[in-house]
Design an enzyme around this catalytic site. Structure first.
Site, mmCIF file in Angstrom:
data_model
loop_
_atom_site.group_PDB
_atom_site.id
_atom_site.type_symbol
_atom_site.label_atom_id
_atom_site.label_comp_id
_atom_site.label_asym_id
_atom_site.label_seq_id
_atom_site.Cartn_x
_atom_site.Cartn_y
_atom_site.Cartn_z
ATOM 1 N N LYS A 1 -17.353 -43.781 1.785
ATOM 2 C CA LYS A 1 -17.780 -44.534 2.966
ATOM 3 C C LYS A 1 -16.795 -45.656 3.294
ATOM 4 O O LYS A 1 -16.550 -45.939 4.470
ATOM 5 C CB LYS A 1 -19.198 -45.082 2.770
ATOM 6 N N TYR B 1 -19.890 -42.232 -3.607
ATOM 7 C CA TYR B 1 -20.432 -42.383 -2.260
ATOM 8 C C TYR B 1 -19.816 -43.600 -1.566
ATOM 9 O O TYR B 1 -19.323 -43.503 -0.440
ATOM 10 C CB TYR B 1 -21.956 -42.513 -2.337
ATOM 11 N N SER C 1 -33.644 -39.664 3.047
ATOM 12 C CA SER C 1 -33.078 -38.378 3.436
ATOM 13 C C SER C 1 -33.499 -37.316 2.435
ATOM 14 O O SER C 1 -34.112 -37.601 1.418
ATOM 15 C CB SER C 1 -31.548 -38.478 3.513
#
Length: 153
Positions: free
Chosen positions: A106, A102, A137
């Site tokens: 990013k 991740y 989320s």
């Protein structure tokens, strides 16, 4: 004003992004503001996450937004106006344990959009990145030992 039109897009499916961008431009003629706000993440130790899952995360978080941006960009350049926003993550600036794929995706996105910002200045196109801290989320709970299913969308 235009009536809203719902267009479904799986940002990790790079092959369909060009068609979706064409559909949007055919419908409305232009895009004034493009907000890239889709993301996938996974939590797990580097050695526990497959290379295939690393690639899926990179497709959704890096290649998806840049592919969509590149598809819309020529229209903005020809009109010499527009705004592009990347909703990214603080993990695009710093890495933390168990989020390597991740954070890497990013970081890559921040690098791309920082360069794009400099290139688009001459066309009066604004490029912004927003790097919030952790947000809540949707999450699918994985079965024990199944890192592949531990994907946040």
């Amino acid at each position: 004003t235009y009536a809203p039109k719902l267009i479904l897009l799986d940002i990790s499916d790079i092959n369909c992004i060009q068609d979706v961008a064409k559909e949007i431009l055919n419908c409305y003629g232009c895009v004034d503001i493009l907000v890239n706000n889709a993301s996938m993440k996974v939590k797990g130790a580097v050695q526990s996450i497959s290379l295939e899952l690393d690639k899926k995360i990179m497709d959704a978080n890096y290649f998806g937004p840049i592919t969509l941006t590149k598809a819309i960009l020529p229209n903005m350049i020809s009109r010499r106006t527009g705004q592009i926003v990347l909703i990214n993550s603080i993990q695009g600036k710093i890495g933390i344990p168990f989020r390597a794929a991740y954070a890497a995706s990013k970081h890559a996105a921040v690098g791309f959009f920082d360069c794009l910002r400099a290139e688009m200045e001459e066309f009066d196109i604004s490029v912004s990145t927003v790097n919030p801290t952790f947000i809540c989320s949707y999450h699918r709970q994985p079965a024990p030992g199944n890192w592949e299913a531990s994907i946040w969308k």
